[in-house]
Design a protein around this motif. Structure first.
Motif, mmCIF file in Angstrom:
data_model
loop_
_atom_site.group_PDB
_atom_site.id
_atom_site.type_symbol
_atom_site.label_atom_id
_atom_site.label_comp_id
_atom_site.label_asym_id
_atom_site.label_seq_id
_atom_site.Cartn_x
_atom_site.Cartn_y
_atom_site.Cartn_z
ATOM 1 N N ASN A 26 -32.385 -53.646 19.445
ATOM 2 C CA ASN A 26 -31.763 -52.644 20.325
ATOM 3 C C ASN A 26 -31.689 -53.149 21.767
ATOM 4 O O ASN A 26 -30.661 -53.022 22.431
ATOM 5 N N PRO A 106 -29.227 -44.396 20.456
ATOM 6 C CA PRO A 106 -28.357 -45.132 19.546
ATOM 7 C C PRO A 106 -28.807 -45.006 18.099
ATOM 8 O O PRO A 106 -28.165 -45.521 17.199
ATOM 9 N N SER A 107 -29.937 -44.318 17.860
ATOM 10 C CA SER A 107 -30.521 -44.392 16.517
ATOM 11 C C SER A 107 -31.433 -43.236 16.117
ATOM 12 O O SER A 107 -31.870 -43.204 14.970
ATOM 13 N N THR A 109 -32.204 -39.921 14.596
ATOM 14 C CA THR A 109 -31.362 -39.126 13.701
ATOM 15 C C THR A 109 -31.900 -37.725 13.388
ATOM 16 O O THR A 109 -31.237 -36.941 12.726
ATOM 17 N N VAL A 125 -24.854 -41.648 16.691
ATOM 18 C CA VAL A 125 -24.911 -41.784 15.223
ATOM 19 C C VAL A 125 -25.037 -40.405 14.584
ATOM 20 O O VAL A 125 -25.438 -39.447 15.246
ATOM 21 N N ASP A 233 -31.823 -45.010 7.363
ATOM 22 C CA ASP A 233 -31.550 -46.171 8.200
ATOM 23 C C ASP A 233 -32.808 -46.942 8.577
ATOM 24 O O ASP A 233 -32.742 -48.135 8.866
ATOM 25 N N GLU A 257 -27.102 -46.308 6.577
ATOM 26 C CA GLU A 257 -27.156 -46.505 8.028
ATOM 27 C C GLU A 257 -26.353 -45.368 8.646
ATOM 28 O O GLU A 257 -25.268 -45.039 8.171
ATOM 29 N N TYR A 287 -29.154 -51.634 14.813
ATOM 30 C CA TYR A 287 -28.570 -50.735 15.809
ATOM 31 C C TYR A 287 -28.084 -51.356 17.113
ATOM 32 O O TYR A 287 -27.579 -50.653 17.973
ATOM 33 N N TYR A 290 -24.723 -50.173 18.312
ATOM 34 C CA TYR A 290 -24.700 -48.772 18.775
ATOM 35 C C TYR A 290 -25.262 -48.674 20.200
ATOM 36 O O TYR A 290 -24.800 -47.883 21.007
ATOM 37 N N THR A 327 -18.460 -49.798 17.259
ATOM 38 C CA THR A 327 -18.913 -49.090 16.055
ATOM 39 C C THR A 327 -17.943 -47.990 15.639
ATOM 40 O O THR A 327 -18.235 -47.190 14.763
#
Length: 360
Positions: A26, A106-107, A109, A125, A233, A257, A287, A290, A327
């Motif tokens: 990242n 960016p990741s 979730t 995401v 992911d 992902e 990631y 992202y 992305t």
């Protein structure tokens, strides 16, 4: 010559600890974005912008995460990309909100991340409702799972995605035969796997990260559990085959992902991966692209607003629509979530990740 404007972008991820390979991935995505912005010579409000990265390590720990957030807001950053984990992003989001500093994860979730009503919180995401639910449905309808076991690592991410997976299984008419939990530092899963083995699972879902999933796969093989292994992911990384010490059978693992590129975007993502590899001599883990997009989305909002001051560009950032990133296309909804977020399903063959499908 136009005056120079220094723009500080913060990045936080676990660059130490069991998932440091993901945190470093990242951070490199952020560094690449900063280098590219500086090479382009971006101007904000008539001044030439010089972007600087302030990188912090939260070790995937919520307490360290809020301390890192506080340090960045005290340093008067103009925006933040991070954190990697939901368990650190959620508590840190309050610190950024209180300081009025925009934060794009960016990741992270977990759905809760964008549901606290903070105006400063965004993500690029799809969330776990989409991710876990899609995997649950896939386990029943495509993998034809009859007896499905669920394990989670009790983190905000792991437990959250496992809960949504279980709901997805049940909504598709599937049967969950056992639910067990471990923690994100565990290495021995003999007790929980032995308990699940008695229930003859044909699919085992794990909500957690690759550092735990690898040893779990090894121990499943030792115990003779030949089930399909699924996860979100957190396990869907380039390192998983290595962490499982080569015990994964071809197509045994199915993971998703939270993101996905189709058509035209596929080319830009492949170009990004090639450029990343030549610059850093390592492959993209998951990631970095992202993160790259998130940094650029912050910069684009500053350019459009003619200011790098958080209070001035935040309303413009919130209205981001149709931004073409590596992305895919980024448009935020009123919660700060990406609209129409995609998921990519993967499996592994001969130790390499292979895309199965992109699902919206």
């Amino acid at each position: 010559m136009a005056q120079e404007l220094v723009v500080k972008i913060g990045h936080v991820g676990p660059t130490s600890g069991a998932i440091a390979h993901l945190g470093k991935d990242n951070e490199l995505g952020a560094r690449m974005a900063i280098d590219d912005l500086n090479a382009k010579g971006v101007t904000i409000g008539g001044k030439k912008a010089k972007f600087e990265l302030l990188a912090e390590d939260d070790a995937g720990d919520p307490k360290q995460g809020t301390a890192a957030a506080q340090k960045l807001t005290d340093s008067k950053v103009n925006g933040v990309v991070g954190h990697l984990n939901s368990g650190t992003s959620i508590p840190a989001s309050k610190v950024y909100s209180d300081a009025g500093v925009p934060q794009i994860s960016p990741s992270a979730t977990n759905p809760k991340f964008t549901r606290n009503g903070y105006k400063t919180t965004f993500r690029v995401v799809a969330d776990d409702v989409h991710l876990g639910g899609t995997l649950g449905k896939y386990a029943v309808s495509t993998l034809k799972g009859k007896n499905i076991a669920v394990i989670d690592d009790r983190t905000a991410y792991g437990q959250g995605v496992a809960d949504e997976f279980e709901k997805g299984v049940k909504a598709s008419g599937g049967k969950v035969v056992g639910r067990e939990f471990t923690n994100d530092k565990a290495t021995d899963f003999t007790a929980i796997l032995t308990s699940l083995k008695a229930k003859k699972p044909d699919v085992v879902f794990f909500g957690g990260m690759d550092a735990v999933a690898g040893p779990m796969l090894r121990q499943m093989k030792q115990l003779g559990i030949e089930a399909k292994f699924m996860g979100g992911d957190g396990i869907c990384t380039g390192e998983l085959p290595k962490l499982s010490a080569g015990t994964m059978a071809d197509s045994q693992v199915v993971c998703a992902e939270a993101g996905g590129v189709e058509g035209e975007s596929k080319k830009s993502l492949e170009e990004f991966k090639t450029k990343f590899k030549s610059k850093y001599k390592v492959d993209v883990q998951i990631y970095a692209p992202y993160v790259y997009d998130a940094v650029n989305v912050l910069a684009a909002a500053m350019v459009k607003a003619g200011s790098s001051e958080p209070a001035k560009y935040l309303p413009v950032l919130a209205k981001t629509e149709g931004y073409k990133g590596v992305t895919g296309t980024i448009t935020f909804d009123n919660k700060g979530d990406i609209k129409n977020g995609a998921l990519t399903l993967f499996t592994y063959k001969a130790g390499a990740r292979e895309q199965i499908a992109v699902v919206r």
